[in-house]
Design a protein around this motif. Structure first.
Motif, PDB file in Angstrom:
ATOM      1  N   ILE B 264       0.836  -1.197   0.000  1.00 51.57           N
ATOM      2  CA  ILE B 264       0.000   0.000   0.000  1.00 51.57           C
ATOM      3  C   ILE B 264       0.876   1.255   0.000  1.00 51.57           C
ATOM      4  CG2 ILE B 264      -1.969  -1.119   1.117  1.00 51.57           C
ATOM      5  CD1 ILE B 264      -1.112   0.198   3.734  1.00 51.57           C
ATOM      6  N   GLN B 265       0.228   2.387  -0.090  1.00 54.49           N
ATOM      7  CA  GLN B 265       0.850   3.704  -0.032  1.00 54.49           C
ATOM      8  C   GLN B 265       2.068   3.836  -0.940  1.00 54.49           C
ATOM      9  OE1 GLN B 265       1.250   4.270   4.242  1.00 54.49           O
ATOM     10  NE2 GLN B 265      -0.917   4.745   4.429  1.00 54.49           N
ATOM     11  N   PRO B 266       1.861   3.632  -2.231  1.00 51.20           N
ATOM     12  CA  PRO B 266       2.978   3.776  -3.165  1.00 51.20           C
ATOM     13  C   PRO B 266       3.478   5.213  -3.236  1.00 51.20           C
ATOM     14  CG  PRO B 266       0.911   3.550  -4.346  1.00 51.20           C
ATOM     15  CD  PRO B 266       0.608   3.305  -2.902  1.00 51.20           C
ATOM     16  N   SER B 267       4.789   5.350  -3.379  1.00 49.63           N
ATOM     17  CA  SER B 267       5.408   6.663  -3.596  1.00 49.63           C
ATOM     18  C   SER B 267       6.163   6.587  -4.924  1.00 49.63           C
ATOM     19  CB  SER B 267       6.360   6.978  -2.444  1.00 49.63           C
ATOM     20  OG  SER B 267       7.133   8.122  -2.735  1.00 49.63           O
ATOM     21  N   LEU B 268       5.957   7.570  -5.790  1.00 49.25           N
ATOM     22  CA  LEU B 268       6.517   7.520  -7.139  1.00 49.25           C
ATOM     23  C   LEU B 268       7.677   8.484  -7.284  1.00 49.25           C
ATOM     24  CD1 LEU B 268       3.223   7.503  -9.243  1.00 49.25           C
ATOM     25  CD2 LEU B 268       4.527   5.558  -8.384  1.00 49.25           C
ATOM     26  N   VAL B 269       8.708   8.038  -8.004  1.00 48.38           N
ATOM     27  CA  VAL B 269       9.863   8.890  -8.288  1.00 48.38           C
ATOM     28  C   VAL B 269      10.149   8.809  -9.786  1.00 48.38           C
ATOM     29  CG1 VAL B 269      12.225   9.445  -7.682  1.00 48.38           C
ATOM     30  CG2 VAL B 269      10.803   8.202  -6.052  1.00 48.38           C
ATOM     31  N   PRO B 270       9.923   9.898 -10.534  1.00 47.58           N
ATOM     32  CA  PRO B 270      10.272   9.868 -11.959  1.00 47.58           C
ATOM     33  C   PRO B 270      11.786   9.877 -12.152  1.00 47.58           C
ATOM     34  CG  PRO B 270       9.285  11.990 -11.354  1.00 47.58           C
ATOM     35  CD  PRO B 270       9.342  11.176 -10.116  1.00 47.58           C
ATOM     36  N   LEU B 271      12.273   8.965 -13.007  1.00 49.03           N
ATOM     37  CA  LEU B 271      13.713   8.857 -13.262  1.00 49.03           C
ATOM     38  C   LEU B 271      14.002   9.261 -14.702  1.00 49.03           C
ATOM     39  CD1 LEU B 271      14.098   5.367 -11.525  1.00 49.03           C
ATOM     40  CD2 LEU B 271      14.563   7.603 -10.503  1.00 49.03           C
ATOM     41  N   GLU B 272      15.182   8.907 -15.189  1.00 45.92           N
ATOM     42  CA  GLU B 272      15.552   9.246 -16.566  1.00 45.92           C
ATOM     43  C   GLU B 272      14.825   8.335 -17.558  1.00 45.92           C
ATOM     44  OE1 GLU B 272      17.468  11.705 -17.425  1.00 45.92           O
ATOM     45  OE2 GLU B 272      18.248  12.284 -15.463  1.00 45.92           O
ATOM     46  N   ASN B 273      14.662   8.821 -18.774  1.00 47.47           N
ATOM     47  CA  ASN B 273      14.173   8.033 -19.919  1.00 47.47           C
ATOM     48  C   ASN B 273      12.823   7.349 -19.665  1.00 47.47           C
ATOM     49  OD1 ASN B 273      16.604   8.637 -21.295  1.00 47.47           O
ATOM     50  ND2 ASN B 273      17.634   6.993 -20.154  1.00 47.47           N
ATOM     51  N   GLY B 274      11.947   8.049 -19.006  1.00 46.66           N
ATOM     52  CA  GLY B 274      10.598   7.516 -18.814  1.00 46.66           C
ATOM     53  C   GLY B 274      10.491   6.449 -17.754  1.00 46.66           C
ATOM     54  N   ARG B 275      11.562   6.173 -17.051  1.00 42.00           N
ATOM     55  CA  ARG B 275      11.527   5.165 -15.997  1.00 42.00           C
ATOM     56  C   ARG B 275      10.961   5.800 -14.719  1.00 42.00           C
ATOM     57  NH1 ARG B 275      13.776   0.098 -15.426  1.00 42.00           N
ATOM     58  NH2 ARG B 275      14.741  -0.462 -13.450  1.00 42.00           N
ATOM     59  N   VAL B 276      10.180   5.044 -14.004  1.00 35.58           N
ATOM     60  CA  VAL B 276       9.608   5.530 -12.745  1.00 35.58           C
ATOM     61  C   VAL B 276       9.820   4.465 -11.683  1.00 35.58           C
ATOM     62  CG1 VAL B 276       7.537   6.419 -11.584  1.00 35.58           C
ATOM     63  CG2 VAL B 276       7.812   6.765 -14.035  1.00 35.58           C
ATOM     64  N   LEU B 277      10.239   4.914 -10.507  1.00 33.16           N
ATOM     65  CA  LEU B 277      10.405   4.026  -9.360  1.00 33.16           C
ATOM     66  C   LEU B 277       9.187   4.158  -8.455  1.00 33.16           C
ATOM     67  CD1 LEU B 277      12.052   2.319  -7.212  1.00 33.16           C
ATOM     68  CD2 LEU B 277      12.956   4.525  -6.425  1.00 33.16           C
ATOM     69  N   MET B 278       8.717   3.023  -7.963  1.00 35.80           N
ATOM     70  CA  MET B 278       7.657   3.028  -6.957  1.00 35.80           C
ATOM     71  C   MET B 278       8.189   2.338  -5.701  1.00 35.80           C
ATOM     72  SD  MET B 278       3.917   1.142  -7.053  1.00 35.80           S
ATOM     73  CE  MET B 278       3.164   2.239  -8.234  1.00 35.80           C
ATOM     74  N   VAL B 279       8.176   3.040  -4.587  1.00 34.52           N
ATOM     75  CA  VAL B 279       8.516   2.396  -3.315  1.00 34.52           C
ATOM     76  C   VAL B 279       7.229   2.255  -2.512  1.00 34.52           C
ATOM     77  CG1 VAL B 279      10.935   3.070  -3.181  1.00 34.52           C
ATOM     78  CG2 VAL B 279       9.197   4.633  -2.345  1.00 34.52           C
ATOM     79  N   LEU B 280       7.132   1.146  -1.761  1.00 30.83           N
ATOM     80  CA  LEU B 280       5.848   0.787  -1.166  1.00 30.83           C
ATOM     81  C   LEU B 280       5.965   0.383   0.291  1.00 30.83           C
ATOM     82  CD1 LEU B 280       5.383  -1.215  -4.280  1.00 30.83           C
ATOM     83  CD2 LEU B 280       3.375   0.011  -3.510  1.00 30.83           C
ATOM     84  N   ARG B 281       4.937   0.675   1.014  1.00 32.41           N
ATOM     85  CA  ARG B 281       4.778   0.194   2.393  1.00 32.41           C
ATOM     86  C   ARG B 281       4.375  -1.278   2.332  1.00 32.41           C
ATOM     87  NH1 ARG B 281       0.249   2.658   6.602  1.00 32.41           N
ATOM     88  NH2 ARG B 281       0.048   0.823   7.933  1.00 32.41           N
ATOM     89  N   ASP B 282       5.060  -2.091   3.125  1.00 33.56           N
ATOM     90  CA  ASP B 282       4.754  -3.522   3.170  1.00 33.56           C
ATOM     91  C   ASP B 282       3.672  -3.757   4.215  1.00 33.56           C
ATOM     92  OD1 ASP B 282       4.649  -6.218   3.211  1.00 33.56           O
ATOM     93  OD2 ASP B 282       6.641  -6.522   4.075  1.00 33.56           O
ATOM     94  N   HIS B 283       2.479  -4.062   3.747  1.00 32.93           N
ATOM     95  CA  HIS B 283       1.332  -4.276   4.647  1.00 32.93           C
ATOM     96  C   HIS B 283       1.215  -5.751   5.043  1.00 32.93           C
ATOM     97  CE1 HIS B 283      -2.209  -2.819   6.584  1.00 32.93           C
ATOM     98  NE2 HIS B 283      -3.049  -3.510   5.862  1.00 32.93           N
ATOM     99  N   GLY B 284       2.176  -6.567   4.570  1.00 35.98           N
ATOM    100  CA  GLY B 284       2.165  -7.994   4.886  1.00 35.98           C
ATOM    101  C   GLY B 284       3.150  -8.309   5.996  1.00 35.98           C
ATOM    102  N   SER B 285       3.769  -9.483   5.882  1.00 29.88           N
ATOM    103  CA  SER B 285       4.638  -9.930   6.969  1.00 29.88           C
ATOM    104  C   SER B 285       6.116  -9.872   6.602  1.00 29.88           C
ATOM    105  CB  SER B 285       4.262 -11.372   7.335  1.00 29.88           C
ATOM    106  OG  SER B 285       4.340 -12.187   6.178  1.00 29.88           O
ATOM    107  N   ALA B 286       6.449  -9.406   5.410  1.00 32.64           N
ATOM    108  CA  ALA B 286       7.855  -9.437   4.973  1.00 32.64           C
ATOM    109  C   ALA B 286       8.724  -8.481   5.783  1.00 32.64           C
ATOM    110  CB  ALA B 286       7.954  -9.109   3.496  1.00 32.64           C
TER     111      ALA B 286
END
Lengths: 212, 412
Positions: B264-286
């Motif tokens: 949940i709660q994805p955070s987006l970071v636009p990178l070079e050449n149309g690439r986008v990073l998504m970092v996420l909150r782990d709502h599970g057990s990992a």
């Protein structure tokens, strides 16, 4: 809803649904069909009730709070069920109704499964793809009409309603199926299945072929 | 149906039967004509992957050379005792250089008296303006024309048309999994706000859509807002909004990340050449922060994978700063939100190097961070402080580099 047409559609859908519920319940309690004047009276009563304020909101807005997007086929089925009770003749044959229930059960299950279970497919997302979603809906309607089935008419009206923005959702699938329609379709399908099962069990046994 | 009705229905059904050949042809022709007209109206514009991205509420190109001397300061967005509880702050950089923050406050999270407040940090100023109440349960109920039990997370962002958009959560029944998203717009840079509009996101009673982090923006004006679904199955989604010139939305659509769960709660970071990073909150057990990548400007996504950084089921946020590195803020723990730490990535989010600790106090909560970089190259971090107040921390890259070298805590 984003326009006044949407509000009119919602109030209409809410009123006819509640109207049919009241008519059906009263008929069951009486053990006989309601007279036409009773049906009209209930309709007027439901309309007034829907507009009355309750907890700071008109009653119909409480419906909107929990059931925001009543689909066109479901509202259509409600109207088709009410019409004979108002003295009109049936517009849908049993095969037309079966097709509508089958569509509600299948389409609703597909969307619900996608939302509630871990499947790697975004079916609902297809409803945002304007031309593609319209093409799929039109194809279903054409196939339905080609088979002589009137269910296609409900899909046709749904496409028009989508173009007019009748619901607050912009997703075409919300115009075709909603959770209430889905659950009622599943219930209707189950009842049909049970009825057929009983009919099979009650049918007379086959006459044994006696050798000549 | 009662016997007389059934008999009547049977007789009329016998009349209607199947459609005649003539009627079939007429209906098919009408269907084709209507479909053509409707499909033409709902053309595929705005329903494909964006051609390119531009930053929105993420990174502003510095208007001048960044400071070479380390700078770090902190301030409060919420005054002492403003509300008993304050949480979930989101901050954005307005075109004029001001910062605008939004959060919810009340007696406790989910209480009926919780309202959304905004506060402004005028460019060059050191103090935030007094909080302004912008949405509460009553106003949301009035504007949306339906029952509203509580309000929750909100995100604000410039819409690229000279307006400021806000997407916020309301709940009619149940807990947060019964939430829905709403949109409202300000035409005067967040001073006043227009009416709210409900967004239809979900096929099941439009339930369980929430928002937390800042959007990305496509060069064609579309805004890609990261949202998430929380009922039965938790997964991230992208809400693509198309703002109209008048501030309303001309269109929107949602794309889900297929196959992802407990994220949940994805955070987006636009990178070079149309690439986008998504970092996420782990709502599970990992207990690990998760990441996913898109190579088509946020339209389709790789499966999310666990990274090295821990995640105690808590929100994270990341931005790409003016020198091209990525800065992340997270809780450095697999359980509890007792600290808040920065991390830096020099390889577009593939690896992260832990940096200074911003907050660290046992049995306290520091959570829901939000990052933004201003035109001076200053990085602003807002977060929930002990569930009581919203704190603002401001630093520059020189300070961050110094801290990375020295491995020191940022807290005084």
């Amino acid at each position: 809803m984003t326009n006044s047409f949407g509000a009119v559609y919602y109030v209409f859908g809410f009123v006819v649904t509640l109207w049919l519920v009241f008519v059906s319940v009263l008929a069951r309690l009486q053990g006989r069909a309601c007279s036409r004047s009773t049906v009209f009276g209930l309709g007027a009563g439901v309309l007034v009730l829907s507009l009355l304020p309750l907890g700071g909101l008109p009653v119909w807005r409480w419906g909107l709070s929990i059931w925001p997007n009543p689909s066109v086929p479901f509202v259509g089925l409600i109207c088709l069920a009410l019409w004979p009770r108002l003295g009109g003749s049936a517009w849908f044959a049993p095969s037309d109704r079966r097709a509508t229930w089958l569509f509600g059960a299948v389409a609703g299950t597909a969307l619900a499964v996608q939302t509630l279970s871990p499947v790697a497919i975004d079916l609902y997302g297809g409803g945002w793809e304007g031309a593609t979603a319209v093409g799929v809906t039109a194809l279903l309607a054409v196939v339905s009409f080609a088979r002589g089935n009137r269910f296609g008419a409900l899909l046709l009206v749904a496409m028009i309603a989508w173009a007019l923005g009748a619901l607050e959702s912009l997703n075409l699938w919300d115009y075709l199926v909603d959770p209430v329609y889905w659950l009622v379709s599943l219930g209707g399908g189950l009842r049909t299945w049970q009825t057929r099962g009983r009919a099979c069990r009650c049918s007379p046994p086959l006459t044994p072929i006696t050798p000549s | 149906m009662t016997p007389p009705q059934a008999a009547a229905a049977r007789s009329s059904v016998a009349q209607c039967g199947r459609l005649s050949l003539r009627h079939r042809i007429i209906f098919i022709a009408v269907t084709v004509l209507v479909a053509a007209a409707v499909a033409y109206r709902g053309s595929s514009a705005g329903r494909n992957a964006p051609a390119s991205l531009s930053g929105v509420g993420m990174t502003a190109a510095p208007s001048r050379a960044p400071d070479r001397s380390p700078a770090f300061s902190s301030s409060w967005i919420t005054p002492v005792g403003h509300t008993e509880s304050a949480h979930s702050c989101s901050v954005c950089l307005l075109p004029g250089g001001d910062l605008l923050a939004v959060w919810f406050g009340g007696t406790r999270e989910g209480a009926a008296d919780v309202a959304l407040f905004t506060s402004r940090l005028v460019a060059g100023s050191a103090a935030w303006s007094a909080p302004v109440r912008v949405v509460d349960r009553e106003s949301a109920q009035r504007e949306l024309g339906r029952s509203i039990r509580k309000v929750g997370n909100a995100v604000i962002f410039p819409d690229g048309q000279g307006n400021v958009g806000m997407v916020y959560v309301t709940v009619t029944f149940g807990g947060w999994s019964g939430s829905a998203l709403n949109y409202k717009v300000s035409r005067d840079a967040g001073q006043t706000w227009g009416p709210s509009r409900r967004l239809g996101i979900n096929p099941l009673f439009n339930l369980s859509s929430l928002v937390r982090n800042q959007p990305i923006r496509a060069s064609d004006g579309r805004i890609g807002l990261p949202i998430y679904h929380e009922m039965a199955r938790t997964f991230p989604q992208l809400l693509w909004l198309t703002p109209a010139a008048d501030g309303d939305l001309s269109q929107y659509l949602v794309r889900s990340l297929p196959g992802s769960q407990h994220l949940i709660q994805p955070s987006l970071v636009p990178l070079e050449n149309g690439r986008v990073l998504m970092v996420l909150r782990d709502h599970g057990s990992a207990g690990r922060m998760q990441s996913a990548f898109s190579d088509d400007r946020g339209w389709t996504w790789s499966p999310a994978v666990s990274g090295d950084l821990p995640n105690p089921d808590a929100a994270v946020d990341a931005i790409r700063v003016s020198d091209g590195r990525l800065v992340l803020v997270y809780n450095d723990s697999t359980r509890g939100r007792e600290n808040l730490r920065l991390a830096v990535s020099s390889d577009a989010g593939r690896t992260w190097r832990p940096g200074p600790v911003v907050e660290d106090e046992a049995k306290q909560e520091f959570s829901y961070p939000c990052l933004v970089e201003d035109a001076r190259g200053r990085i602003h971090l807002t977060y929930t402080w002990k569930r009581q107040r919203i704190k603002h921390v401001e630093f520059n890259l020189a300070w961050l580099d110094q801290q990375m070298r020295e491995g020191q805590s940022a807290s005084p």
